[in-house]
Design an enzyme around this catalytic site. Structure first.
Site, PDB file in Angstrom:
ATOM      1  N   GLU A  17      26.982 -11.130  66.774  1.00 39.81           N
ATOM      2  CA  GLU A  17      27.944 -10.054  67.012  1.00 39.81           C
ATOM      3  C   GLU A  17      27.301  -8.697  66.764  1.00 39.81           C
ATOM      4  O   GLU A  17      26.534  -8.514  65.813  1.00 39.81           O
ATOM      5  CB  GLU A  17      29.162 -10.212  66.097  1.00 39.81           C
ATOM      6  CG  GLU A  17      30.234  -9.139  66.350  1.00 39.81           C
ATOM      7  CD  GLU A  17      31.568  -9.516  65.750  1.00 39.81           C
ATOM      8  OE1 GLU A  17      32.053 -10.623  66.071  1.00 39.81           O
ATOM      9  OE2 GLU A  17      32.110  -8.723  64.967  1.00 39.81           O
ATOM     10  N   THR A  48      31.874  -5.526  69.607  1.00 40.11           N
ATOM     11  CA  THR A  48      33.123  -5.073  68.997  1.00 40.11           C
ATOM     12  C   THR A  48      33.729  -3.898  69.759  1.00 40.11           C
ATOM     13  O   THR A  48      33.079  -3.248  70.579  1.00 40.11           O
ATOM     14  CB  THR A  48      32.914  -4.657  67.536  1.00 40.11           C
ATOM     15  OG1 THR A  48      32.044  -3.516  67.486  1.00 40.11           O
ATOM     16  CG2 THR A  48      32.325  -5.782  66.723  1.00 40.11           C
ATOM     17  N   GLY A 108      43.395  -5.303  65.480  1.00 41.73           N
ATOM     18  CA  GLY A 108      42.513  -4.175  65.230  1.00 41.73           C
ATOM     19  C   GLY A 108      43.070  -3.187  64.226  1.00 41.73           C
ATOM     20  O   GLY A 108      44.202  -3.297  63.748  1.00 41.73           O
ATOM     21  N   ASP A 109      42.233  -2.203  63.915  1.00 47.87           N
ATOM     22  CA  ASP A 109      42.589  -1.136  62.989  1.00 47.87           C
ATOM     23  C   ASP A 109      42.865   0.145  63.766  1.00 47.87           C
ATOM     24  O   ASP A 109      42.334   0.359  64.857  1.00 47.87           O
ATOM     25  CB  ASP A 109      41.446  -0.879  61.995  1.00 47.87           C
ATOM     26  CG  ASP A 109      41.100  -2.116  61.193  1.00 47.87           C
ATOM     27  OD1 ASP A 109      42.023  -2.693  60.590  1.00 47.87           O
ATOM     28  OD2 ASP A 109      39.916  -2.510  61.184  1.00 47.87           O
ATOM     29  N   LYS A 164      49.045 -18.158  66.167  1.00 48.59           N
ATOM     30  CA  LYS A 164      48.059 -17.413  66.952  1.00 48.59           C
ATOM     31  C   LYS A 164      47.016 -18.351  67.568  1.00 48.59           C
ATOM     32  O   LYS A 164      46.685 -18.233  68.752  1.00 48.59           O
ATOM     33  CB  LYS A 164      47.372 -16.372  66.052  1.00 48.59           C
ATOM     34  CG  LYS A 164      46.317 -15.549  66.757  1.00 48.59           C
ATOM     35  CD  LYS A 164      45.846 -14.379  65.910  1.00 48.59           C
ATOM     36  CE  LYS A 164      45.155 -14.806  64.629  1.00 48.59           C
ATOM     37  NZ  LYS A 164      44.530 -13.653  63.926  1.00 48.59           N
ATOM     38  N   GLN A 174      36.395 -14.456  59.994  1.00 42.13           N
ATOM     39  CA  GLN A 174      35.724 -13.425  59.220  1.00 42.13           C
ATOM     40  C   GLN A 174      34.581 -14.076  58.448  1.00 42.13           C
ATOM     41  O   GLN A 174      34.585 -15.280  58.208  1.00 42.13           O
ATOM     42  CB  GLN A 174      36.702 -12.775  58.238  1.00 42.13           C
ATOM     43  CG  GLN A 174      37.776 -11.938  58.885  1.00 42.13           C
ATOM     44  CD  GLN A 174      37.238 -10.621  59.435  1.00 42.13           C
ATOM     45  OE1 GLN A 174      36.073 -10.265  59.210  1.00 42.13           O
ATOM     46  NE2 GLN A 174      38.075  -9.906  60.167  1.00 42.13           N
TER      47      GLN A 174
END
Length: 285
Positions: A17, A48, A108-109, A164, A174
């Protein structure tokens, strides 16, 4: 190029990633990182989108670069915060024009500078449904074996995550440092009738301050024994060696538990990630 579900069906996958860089120095470093890590012949790479609430970067451009220049399947991340339905639909159409086959759907943030969300979707599950109605893609979601940092309770969190994952084709966790948390999480999903493949994420712990900060944000444990070893290291080379050893040992444990693959968080640096991949049996050609 390839659907991730097909890659998973063929055996354990290796993936990396990256974050889309925001200046030319970062772009040069990422090109060098991609050049080195593509030699391991990873099954896919991900890029990302708005990581940590930053302004959205050129994710689409880097997905194309990875696929066209490095000949590796690339998966864009897509977050729904601070986006309208029309904006998300437009992004989906752009990726359809690029012949994208896989996407990671995330809540997301909030981008820096925004205090209130304006997104059309409350959850990544809703975003995944919206994507599936419009594109014939493999859809991945994030998983949190140690619990989501905003969860109100363990049971509520597991119920939400199971919901989900039922709507996804695969999940990526994570990063964490305890294989038993992954095993427990998969068992809990199985007990709820969810068999969606869950790819564990691993990150070589080479920087104590960085890992502590990200672990706190993600509500993941940073084991004391790992922190102590890193703090006692004489220099950065020794810390990298410890980090590679920790990540490689964890990767072996996870694969032995039946993990369908390993997803290595690189922070856009190649050396530690490359050494972990080699130690796990994916040497560079």
């Amino acid at each position: 190029m390839a659907r991730i579900t097909q890659l998973l069906d063929a055996g354990p996958t290796l993936s990396f990633e990256f974050s889309a860089p925001r200046d030319e120095d970062g772009a040069d470093r990422l090109r060098q990182t991609l050049s080195r890590l593509s030699r391991h012949q990873p099954h896919f790479m991900s890029v990302t989108y708005g990581a940590g609430g930053t302004t959205r970067g050129p994710t689409r451009d880097w997905v194309q670069t990875i696929r066209d220049h490095f000949q590796v399947e690339a998966m864009p991340h897509l977050t729904c915060v601070a986006h309208t339905r029309d904006e998300i639909a437009a992004i989906i159409r752009e990726y359809q024009a690029d012949d994208v086959d896989n996407i990671l759907a995330l809540r997301g943030d909030l981008p820096h500078g925004l205090d209130t969300p304006t997104q059309a979707f409350d959850t990544a599950a809703d975003l995944a449904d919206f994507i599936r109605d419009r594109a014939d893609w493999d859809i991945g979601v994030a998983a949190h074996p140690e619990g989501h940092p905003m969860a109100v309770s363990v049971e509520a969190d597991l119920t939400h995550q199971a919901r989900k994952l039922r709507r996804a084709d695969f999940a990526i966790t994570q990063f964490g440092y305890r294989a038993e948390y992954y095993r427990q999480f998969v068992d809990q999903l199985d007990a709820r009738g969810v068999d969606t493949p869950v790819i564990p994420g691993i990150m070589p712990p080479t920087n104590v301050a960085g890992i502590e900060r990200m672990s706190a944000l993600n509500a993941t444990e940073f084991p004391t024994e790992i922190r102590d070893r890193l703090e006692q290291a004489a220099n950065s080379a020794e810390r990298r060696q410890i980090g590679v050893e920790v990540a490689a040992n964890l990767g072996r444990e996870l694969l032995d538990l039946g993990a369908p693959g390993l997803h290595i968080y690189t922070m856009n640096f190649a050396r530690a990630a490359s050494e972990v991949a080699s130690a796990l049996g994916w040497p560079a050609d």
